[in-house]
Structures are given as structure tokens and as C-alpha cells.
Enzyme design. Structure first.
Site: not given
Length: 134
Positions: A69, A119
């Protein structure tokens, strides 16, 4: 002076990563990770699907998506193996590019990458910044 040439972010669902690993582990590993990455991370890529293994694999998957991206093209124009997630001596994640990803980065004069992985219980996010000299 460096300026931002691109940013990318990706959020990976760890439940989905676990399910893919349970059904298609070998094929998924070969498709996503280069030979060098497979050799460098054997402990994670060859072990049972523990929470830490799923987080590790999900994080690297998300980094590859985020880099694509930041390059402005997405996976498809570049391949999974064109982006290798590496560990700097400090322990921080970074990337090494090859093939079409390297060609795109060179065309955009990208000289520096910043990578962050985080995370949570059910997900992992990767954020990437590409820099070029002004």
C-alpha cells in the site's frame, strides 16, 4: 532531509490467520514467505499453531500488505516474495525489497522504511512509512 513518500497500514484478523494455517499451512507459508524468510524463521513457521506463532505470521503478513500500500500498488502488482520482513540488530522490524517491489521503490526514490507491528487479542496491525530524500 527525508520526506514521506508513502504510508501503508494493514489489520490482520488472527482468527482467520489461524484457520488458514490449520488447513493450508505448507501452501500458505510457501506462498507468503520467501525462502530466506522461511530459513530465518523456522522456529515460528514450522511449529504448531500457538498464539505466538499466529501473531508472528499475522504480523509479517500485515507488514507485506502495508508495504504494498505504501508503494501505491497492492499485492498483485508485486509479489509476496518481493517484500521480506527482516529484523534489525536493535530487534525492530524492517523490510528488504526485491523484484518489482524494489523497482517501484527505486522509481519513487524510496531510501528508508519505518515499520511498526502491534498485536491485540484478535488482531495484528502493521504500519509502514516510506521515506525519500527531498
Amino acid at each position: 532531509m527525508f520526506v514521506i513518500a508513502g504510508i501503508g497500514v494493514d489489520l490482520a484478523d488472527l482468527k482467520r490467520i489461524r484457520e488458514v494455517l490449520e488447513r493450508h499451512r505448507e501452501g500458505f507459508i510457501r506462498r507468503i514467505f520467501s525462502g530466506q524468510e522461511q530459513r530465518n524463521h523456522t522456529a515460528f513457521l514450522q511449529t504448531p499453531t500457538s498464539s505466538r506463532t499466529v501473531e508472528f505470521i499475522g504480523g509479517r503478513f500485515a507488514v507485506k500488505e502495508a508495504v504494498s500500500k505504501a508503494l501505491g500498488c497492492g499485492i498483485g502488482t508485486i509479489g509476496w516474495h518481493d517484500i521480506e520482513v527482516v529484523q534489525l540488530p536493535s530487534g525492530a522490524p524492517s523490510v528488504q525489497l526485491t523484484g518489482q517491489a524494489l523497482a517501484l521503490a527505486a522509481a519513487r526514490k524510496i531510501e528508508k522504511w519505518h515499520v511498526s507491528i502491534s498485536h491485540a487479542k484478535d488482531s495484528v496491525v502493521a504500519f509502514v512509512v516510506a521515506e525519500t530524500k527531498d
